[in-house]
Design a protein around this motif. Structure first.
Motif, PDB file in Angstrom:
ATOM      1  N   UNK A  96       0.828  -1.215   0.000  1.00  0.00           N
ATOM      2  CA  UNK A  96       0.000   0.000   0.000  1.00  0.00           C
ATOM      3  C   UNK A  96       0.862   1.266   0.000  1.00  0.00           C
ATOM      4  N   UNK A  97       1.906   1.278   0.813  1.00  0.00           N
ATOM      5  CA  UNK A  97       2.782   2.454   0.872  1.00  0.00           C
ATOM      6  C   UNK A  97       3.507   2.648  -0.457  1.00  0.00           C
ATOM      7  N   UNK A  98       3.950   1.551  -1.064  1.00  0.00           N
ATOM      8  CA  UNK A  98       4.612   1.631  -2.364  1.00  0.00           C
ATOM      9  C   UNK A  98       3.656   2.177  -3.419  1.00  0.00           C
ATOM     10  N   UNK A  99       2.425   1.684  -3.407  1.00  0.00           N
ATOM     11  CA  UNK A  99       1.430   2.163  -4.368  1.00  0.00           C
ATOM     12  C   UNK A  99       1.171   3.656  -4.192  1.00  0.00           C
ATOM     13  N   UNK A 100       1.032   4.099  -2.962  1.00  0.00           N
ATOM     14  CA  UNK A 100       0.767   5.521  -2.705  1.00  0.00           C
ATOM     15  C   UNK A 100       1.939   6.389  -3.145  1.00  0.00           C
ATOM     16  N   UNK A 101       3.150   5.929  -2.889  1.00  0.00           N
ATOM     17  CA  UNK A 101       4.332   6.720  -3.221  1.00  0.00           C
ATOM     18  C   UNK A 101       4.579   6.793  -4.716  1.00  0.00           C
ATOM     19  N   UNK A 102       4.437   5.665  -5.404  1.00  0.00           N
ATOM     20  CA  UNK A 102       4.771   5.611  -6.832  1.00  0.00           C
ATOM     21  C   UNK A 102       3.612   5.953  -7.747  1.00  0.00           C
ATOM     22  N   UNK A 103       2.390   5.924  -7.208  1.00  0.00           N
ATOM     23  CA  UNK A 103       1.226   6.184  -8.036  1.00  0.00           C
ATOM     24  C   UNK A 103       0.758   4.968  -8.816  1.00  0.00           C
ATOM     25  N   UNK A 104       1.395   3.821  -8.589  1.00  0.00           N
ATOM     26  CA  UNK A 104       0.950   2.585  -9.223  1.00  0.00           C
ATOM     27  C   UNK A 104      -0.232   2.034  -8.443  1.00  0.00           C
ATOM     28  N   UNK A 105      -1.107   1.314  -9.115  1.00  0.00           N
ATOM     29  CA  UNK A 105      -2.225   0.712  -8.396  1.00  0.00           C
ATOM     30  C   UNK A 105      -1.688  -0.456  -7.564  1.00  0.00           C
ATOM     31  N   UNK A 106      -2.312  -0.740  -6.412  1.00  0.00           N
ATOM     32  CA  UNK A 106      -1.833  -1.830  -5.556  1.00  0.00           C
ATOM     33  C   UNK A 106      -1.742  -3.172  -6.282  1.00  0.00           C
ATOM     34  N   UNK A 107      -2.663  -3.448  -7.201  1.00  0.00           N
ATOM     35  CA  UNK A 107      -2.612  -4.692  -7.964  1.00  0.00           C
ATOM     36  C   UNK A 107      -1.344  -4.809  -8.791  1.00  0.00           C
ATOM     37  N   UNK A 108      -0.928  -3.713  -9.406  1.00  0.00           N
ATOM     38  CA  UNK A 108       0.312  -3.737 -10.195  1.00  0.00           C
ATOM     39  C   UNK A 108       1.510  -3.914  -9.283  1.00  0.00           C
ATOM     40  N   UNK A 109       1.488  -3.265  -8.112  1.00  0.00           N
ATOM     41  CA  UNK A 109       2.589  -3.431  -7.162  1.00  0.00           C
ATOM     42  C   UNK A 109       2.689  -4.897  -6.746  1.00  0.00           C
TER      43      UNK A 109
END
Length: 121
Positions: A96-109
């Motif tokens: 979740x933190x990676x998705x928020x920081x990078x702007x990628x959707x959680x599914x892609x992360x």
């Protein structure tokens, strides 16, 4: 009432910078020495400010800002999203933190985590 006045935009940028400074610096220092990392982050925020109006009206502003960071950190060695996921995981960022920081959707992360050999199946 115009919510995109220069003063409002500047305050929004300053808030964004305050929220992301530590995260962007940690990422940059994972790839560069402290001095070069600090310069890359400074240059990143300068570029983000110059493009701020376009970034905040984009459908994925966090992702647009993250691309500026990647460009400045990896000027001489291009990286993939999977490399970013590995770096952020090593720094302790969850999906979740990676998705928020990078702007990628959680599914892609999650997909990138699995393809990098970690994360839940």
């Amino acid at each position: 009432m115009n919510h995109h006045t220069p003063d409002t935009q500047r305050l929004a940028f300053e808030a964004f910078q305050t929220l992301q400074q530590t995260h962007y610096t940690a990422y940059a220092r994972a790839h560069l020495g402290p001095r070069d990392a600090d310069h890359a982050v400074r240059d990143t925020f300068t570029a983000i400010l110059a493009a701020w109006r376009d970034i905040i009206t984009d459908h994925a502003p966090a992702q647009r800002a993250w691309e500026h960071l990647r460009t400045h950190v990896h000027r001489h060695s291009p990286r993939t999203d999977r490399d970013d996921i590995r770096t952020l995981a090593a720094l302790g960022y969850n999906t979740q933190a990676t998705a928020a920081l990078t702007g990628l959707c959680p599914g892609k992360v999650r997909f990138l985590e699995r393809s990098a050999g970690f994360g839940s199946p």
